[in-house]
Design a protein around this motif. Structure first.
Motif, short mmCIF file in Angstrom:
data_model
loop_
_atom_site.label_atom_id
_atom_site.label_comp_id
_atom_site.label_asym_id
_atom_site.label_seq_id
_atom_site.Cartn_x
_atom_site.Cartn_y
_atom_site.Cartn_z
N ALA A 103 35.10 41.19 33.87
CA ALA A 103 34.50 42.52 33.91
C ALA A 103 33.61 42.70 35.13
O ALA A 103 33.65 43.73 35.81
N ALA A 104 32.79 41.68 35.42
CA ALA A 104 31.88 41.77 36.55
C ALA A 104 32.63 41.83 37.87
O ALA A 104 32.31 42.63 38.76
N VAL A 105 33.66 40.99 38.00
CA VAL A 105 34.43 40.95 39.25
C VAL A 105 35.20 42.26 39.45
O VAL A 105 35.21 42.83 40.54
N LEU A 106 35.83 42.75 38.40
CA LEU A 106 36.58 43.99 38.51
C LEU A 106 35.66 45.16 38.87
O LEU A 106 35.99 46.00 39.70
N GLY A 107 34.49 45.20 38.23
CA GLY A 107 33.56 46.29 38.50
C GLY A 107 33.04 46.26 39.93
O GLY A 107 33.05 47.27 40.63
N ALA A 108 32.58 45.10 40.38
CA ALA A 108 32.06 44.99 41.74
C ALA A 108 33.15 45.20 42.77
O ALA A 108 32.94 45.85 43.81
N ASN A 109 34.33 44.66 42.51
CA ASN A 109 35.46 44.82 43.43
C ASN A 109 35.83 46.30 43.56
O ASN A 109 36.03 46.81 44.66
N ASP A 110 35.90 46.99 42.43
CA ASP A 110 36.21 48.42 42.46
C ASP A 110 35.11 49.20 43.18
O ASP A 110 35.40 50.17 43.90
N GLY A 111 33.86 48.79 42.94
CA GLY A 111 32.75 49.49 43.60
C GLY A 111 32.82 49.38 45.11
O GLY A 111 32.67 50.37 45.83
N ILE A 112 33.07 48.17 45.60
CA ILE A 112 33.19 47.98 47.05
C ILE A 112 34.39 48.73 47.60
O ILE A 112 34.29 49.51 48.56
N LEU A 113 35.54 48.49 46.98
CA LEU A 113 36.79 48.99 47.55
C LEU A 113 36.91 50.51 47.49
O LEU A 113 37.26 51.16 48.48
#
Length: 232
Positions: free
Chosen positions: A19-29
């Protein structure tokens, strides 16, 4: 003396890590792609780029929170319905449920006599908990928590989205797009490497994978921004 269990397994952190990786990745990208797309339009002003980035951060965080809340709420409703059904079955047919639980332990490798003894003792302690865990695969550690999931998703997305926003704030108009791309790709690479290392996967593969899709997304939005910006 009480023996301490010193083994550390990665499976216990897969849920929150994902969840944390997907959220941060989506936020950056997503925020970086939006910023680069707007910055690539020749007529875009610095304020336009910043507004687009902030709007993307807020909208993305709320979207992630709402989506996660609805999804996990549905899971929680399903879990509650299953527990209610299991509770009725325990009340109406305790012998049948005992036999069912014992059969589960037999299939896991216990001989029938021991399996029946284990089922008897666990049901005497907490019948619903035993069936929830061993028949349905539910426990307190895996229970769905909608509000917690929504807040965590929003925070992780916003944390990732701050990176391209800071790149825009501390760069000039002419350098906004390239600086955002470089900073965002660096952030994605670090995030991909850390998540791969924590999950026990090859770090290089994780970094290359996230860099490829990140660069592709930003290149596409930059092309769109330049095309429609010139047309406008």
């Amino acid at each position: 003396m009480r023996t301490r269990h010193s083994e550390r397994h990665r499976l216990s952190r897969i849920g929150w890590l994902r969840a944390a990786v997907l959220g941060a990745n989506d936020g950056i990208l997503s925020t970086a792609s939006l910023v680069v797309g707007v910055a690539s339009a020749p007529q875009a002003r610095p304020s336009d780029i910043l507004i687009a980035g902030v709007a993307g951060l807020v909208a993305g965080a709320m979207s992630m929170a709402a989506g996660e809340y609805v999804s996990v709420s549905s899971q929680a409703d399903s879990e509650s319905a299953e527990l209610e059904l299991e509770s009725r079955e325990l009340r109406d047919d305790p012998k049948g449920e005992h036999k069912e639980l014992a059969e589960i332990y037999v299939q896991r490798g216990l001989d029938r006599t021991l399996a029946e003894q284990v089922a008897t003792q666990l049901m005497a302690h907490n019948a619903l908990e035993a069936h929830a865990r061993d028949e349905l695969g539910l426990s307190d550690t895996t229970a769905a928590r909608p509000l917690q999931a929504a807040i965590a998703s929003a925070i992780s997305f916003a944390s990732g989205a701050l990176l391209p926003l800071l790149a825009v704030i501390f760069s000039t108009r002419n350098l906004a797009a390239p600086v955002t791309v470089i900073v965002s790709l660096l952030g994605l690479a670090i995030l991909g490497g850390l998540s791969a290392a924590m999950a026990g996967s090859p770090v290089v593969r994780g970094v290359v994978r996230v860099l490829f899709w990140g660069a592709a997304a930003m290149a596409l939005t930059a092309a769109v921004g330049r095309l429609f910006g010139v047309a406008a």
